[in-house]
Design a protein around this motif. Structure first.
Motif, PDB file in Angstrom:
ATOM      1  N   VAL A 182      51.848  -5.823  75.514  1.00 30.86           N
ATOM      2  CA  VAL A 182      52.593  -4.659  75.039  1.00 30.86           C
ATOM      3  C   VAL A 182      52.167  -4.303  73.619  1.00 30.86           C
ATOM      4  O   VAL A 182      51.926  -3.124  73.291  1.00 30.86           O
ATOM      5  CB  VAL A 182      54.119  -4.923  75.077  1.00 30.86           C
ATOM      6  N   ALA A 183      52.048  -5.323  72.762  1.00 29.92           N
ATOM      7  CA  ALA A 183      51.701  -5.096  71.359  1.00 29.92           C
ATOM      8  C   ALA A 183      50.355  -4.403  71.214  1.00 29.92           C
ATOM      9  O   ALA A 183      50.207  -3.464  70.416  1.00 29.92           O
ATOM     10  CB  ALA A 183      51.694  -6.427  70.608  1.00 29.92           C
ATOM     11  N   LYS A 184      49.360  -4.852  71.971  1.00 30.32           N
ATOM     12  CA  LYS A 184      48.029  -4.264  71.831  1.00 30.32           C
ATOM     13  C   LYS A 184      48.003  -2.813  72.301  1.00 30.32           C
ATOM     14  O   LYS A 184      47.354  -1.964  71.687  1.00 30.32           O
ATOM     15  CB  LYS A 184      46.992  -5.076  72.617  1.00 30.32           C
ATOM     16  N   ALA A 185      48.701  -2.519  73.384  1.00 29.36           N
ATOM     17  CA  ALA A 185      48.732  -1.145  73.897  1.00 29.36           C
ATOM     18  C   ALA A 185      49.428  -0.214  72.907  1.00 29.36           C
ATOM     19  O   ALA A 185      48.953   0.898  72.627  1.00 29.36           O
ATOM     20  CB  ALA A 185      49.430  -1.102  75.249  1.00 29.36           C
ATOM     21  N   MET A 186      50.564  -0.658  72.347  1.00 32.81           N
ATOM     22  CA  MET A 186      51.296   0.181  71.411  1.00 32.81           C
ATOM     23  C   MET A 186      50.574   0.292  70.069  1.00 32.81           C
ATOM     24  O   MET A 186      50.595   1.347  69.417  1.00 32.81           O
ATOM     25  CB  MET A 186      52.711  -0.375  71.191  1.00 32.81           C
ATOM     26  N   ASN A 187      49.909  -0.785  69.681  1.00 30.31           N
ATOM     27  CA  ASN A 187      49.135  -0.747  68.454  1.00 30.31           C
ATOM     28  C   ASN A 187      47.976   0.240  68.575  1.00 30.31           C
ATOM     29  O   ASN A 187      47.649   0.969  67.631  1.00 30.31           O
ATOM     30  CB  ASN A 187      48.598  -2.150  68.140  1.00 30.31           C
ATOM     31  N   PHE A 188      47.355   0.279  69.743  1.00 26.01           N
ATOM     32  CA  PHE A 188      46.295   1.261  69.978  1.00 26.01           C
ATOM     33  C   PHE A 188      46.856   2.685  69.900  1.00 26.01           C
ATOM     34  O   PHE A 188      46.236   3.580  69.319  1.00 26.01           O
ATOM     35  CB  PHE A 188      45.642   1.038  71.337  1.00 26.01           C
ATOM     36  N   THR A 189      48.034   2.875  70.475  1.00 30.07           N
ATOM     37  CA  THR A 189      48.664   4.205  70.451  1.00 30.07           C
ATOM     38  C   THR A 189      48.888   4.684  69.025  1.00 30.07           C
ATOM     39  O   THR A 189      48.523   5.812  68.655  1.00 30.07           O
ATOM     40  CB  THR A 189      50.014   4.171  71.190  1.00 30.07           C
ATOM     41  N   SER A 190      49.478   3.829  68.184  1.00 29.95           N
ATOM     42  CA  SER A 190      49.756   4.231  66.801  1.00 29.95           C
ATOM     43  C   SER A 190      48.477   4.328  65.977  1.00 29.95           C
ATOM     44  O   SER A 190      48.347   5.216  65.119  1.00 29.95           O
ATOM     45  CB  SER A 190      50.753   3.265  66.147  1.00 29.95           C
ATOM     46  N   ASN A 191      47.516   3.434  66.235  1.00 34.00           N
ATOM     47  CA  ASN A 191      46.239   3.511  65.522  1.00 34.00           C
ATOM     48  C   ASN A 191      45.520   4.823  65.802  1.00 34.00           C
ATOM     49  O   ASN A 191      45.051   5.508  64.896  1.00 34.00           O
ATOM     50  CB  ASN A 191      45.328   2.344  65.928  1.00 34.00           C
ATOM     51  N   PHE A 192      45.428   5.170  67.075  1.00 35.95           N
ATOM     52  CA  PHE A 192      44.703   6.379  67.467  1.00 35.95           C
ATOM     53  C   PHE A 192      45.416   7.631  66.947  1.00 35.95           C
ATOM     54  O   PHE A 192      44.773   8.570  66.468  1.00 35.95           O
ATOM     55  CB  PHE A 192      44.563   6.442  68.990  1.00 35.95           C
ATOM     56  N   THR A 193      46.742   7.628  67.032  1.00 33.68           N
ATOM     57  CA  THR A 193      47.521   8.769  66.533  1.00 33.68           C
ATOM     58  C   THR A 193      47.324   8.947  65.034  1.00 33.68           C
ATOM     59  O   THR A 193      47.086  10.056  64.538  1.00 33.68           O
ATOM     60  CB  THR A 193      49.013   8.572  66.834  1.00 33.68           C
TER      61      THR A 193
END
Length: 259
Positions: A182-193
């Motif tokens: 979960v952490a990696k997926a959400m971290n990717f979301t916020s990083n990309f945004t």
């Protein structure tokens, strides 16, 4: 920014590889890369934007690895995706309004606080692979968690992966591997945004960010597979020691050298 010496570029590449490995294993690779970028003399806004470019490589690699190993189900966390995206956008816009001088003094303290938190937090003792039952309370948890951590990642970023892992374990009683997915997926979301927002604002050193990004991606690939096989506990003592030293140095430079 002036061209970096080959030796310095090699050191940055090594730091990026280690940070990618750490981020995939335990979260918090930004606690290494942000101080490294700041130590080059980059303005804080540029350092944060460049770090987002590099971090997007690592988080995408780690997220895909966890997804491929069936340790993350995107459809179950759609509310967290939405709130993380919104929070990260607002956080990045907010940090753009902060003065450079204030950021230079605040960022080392944020990094050091994140490192201390990584040492002292108590990891919930559970071993569940079962996802929680969807309900109104569960939905509110996702919205709140995603909004807060997305905003933090947009404003600063260091330690976001670790915060996601720990809070997911505490809120949903998942084991560390499921929580890391979960952490990696959400971290990717916020990083990309944040990356898109920083790019629009012009706060990215593209050459440096892409160079570090490739190394972060390689480290994340090795780290994600290592985490799935061995777990995260073995890396934390070394990780926190290095981060604490870097953060203390940056804080000293920002608060006392100019006095």
């Amino acid at each position: 920014m002036e061209m970096l010496e080959p030796t310095m570029l090699l050191v940055l590449a090594l730091v990026a590889f280690i940070a990618g490995f750490i981020d995939a294993v335990a979260g918090g690779g930004g606690m290494l890369t942000v101080p490294a970028l700041l130590s080059l003399g980059l303005p804080p806004h540029i350092a944060l934007g460049t770090n987002k470019l590099a971090a997007t490589f690592a988080s995408s690699t780690a997220a895909f690895t966890y997804y491929r190993k069936r340790l993350f189900k995107p459809q179950f966390w759609r509310r967290a995706f939405i709130s993380t995206l919104i929070g990260a956008t607002l956080g990045t816009l907010f940090v753009d309004q902060i003065s450079t001088e204030w950021l230079e003094k605040a960022l080392p303290l944020v990094i050091l606080a994140a490192a201390i938190y990584s040492v002292w937090h108590k990891t919930p003792q559970n071993s569940s692979n079962d996802l929680p039952v969807s309900c109104p309370v569960f939905s509110k948890k996702q919205y709140l968690q995603g909004g807060i951590l997305g905003f933090y990642d947009g404003v600063a970023g260091p330690g976001t992966g670790a915060f996601w892992t720990v809070s997911t374990m505490a809120l949903y009683r998942l084991n560390i591997l499921m929580a890391s997915g979960v952490a990696k997926a959400m971290n990717f979301t916020s990083n990309f945004t944040s990356l898109i927002t920083f790019a629009i604002l012009g706060h990215i050193d593209w050459v440096l960010g892409l160079t570090m990004g490739v190394c972060l991606m390689a480290g994340a690939f090795v780290g994600a597979h290592s985490a799935i096989r061995f777990g995260a506990g073995f890396i934390r003592p070394i990780f926190v020691s290095v981060v604490s030293i870097l953060a203390i140095k940056l804080a000293y430079d920002a608060w006392f050298v100019a006095i």
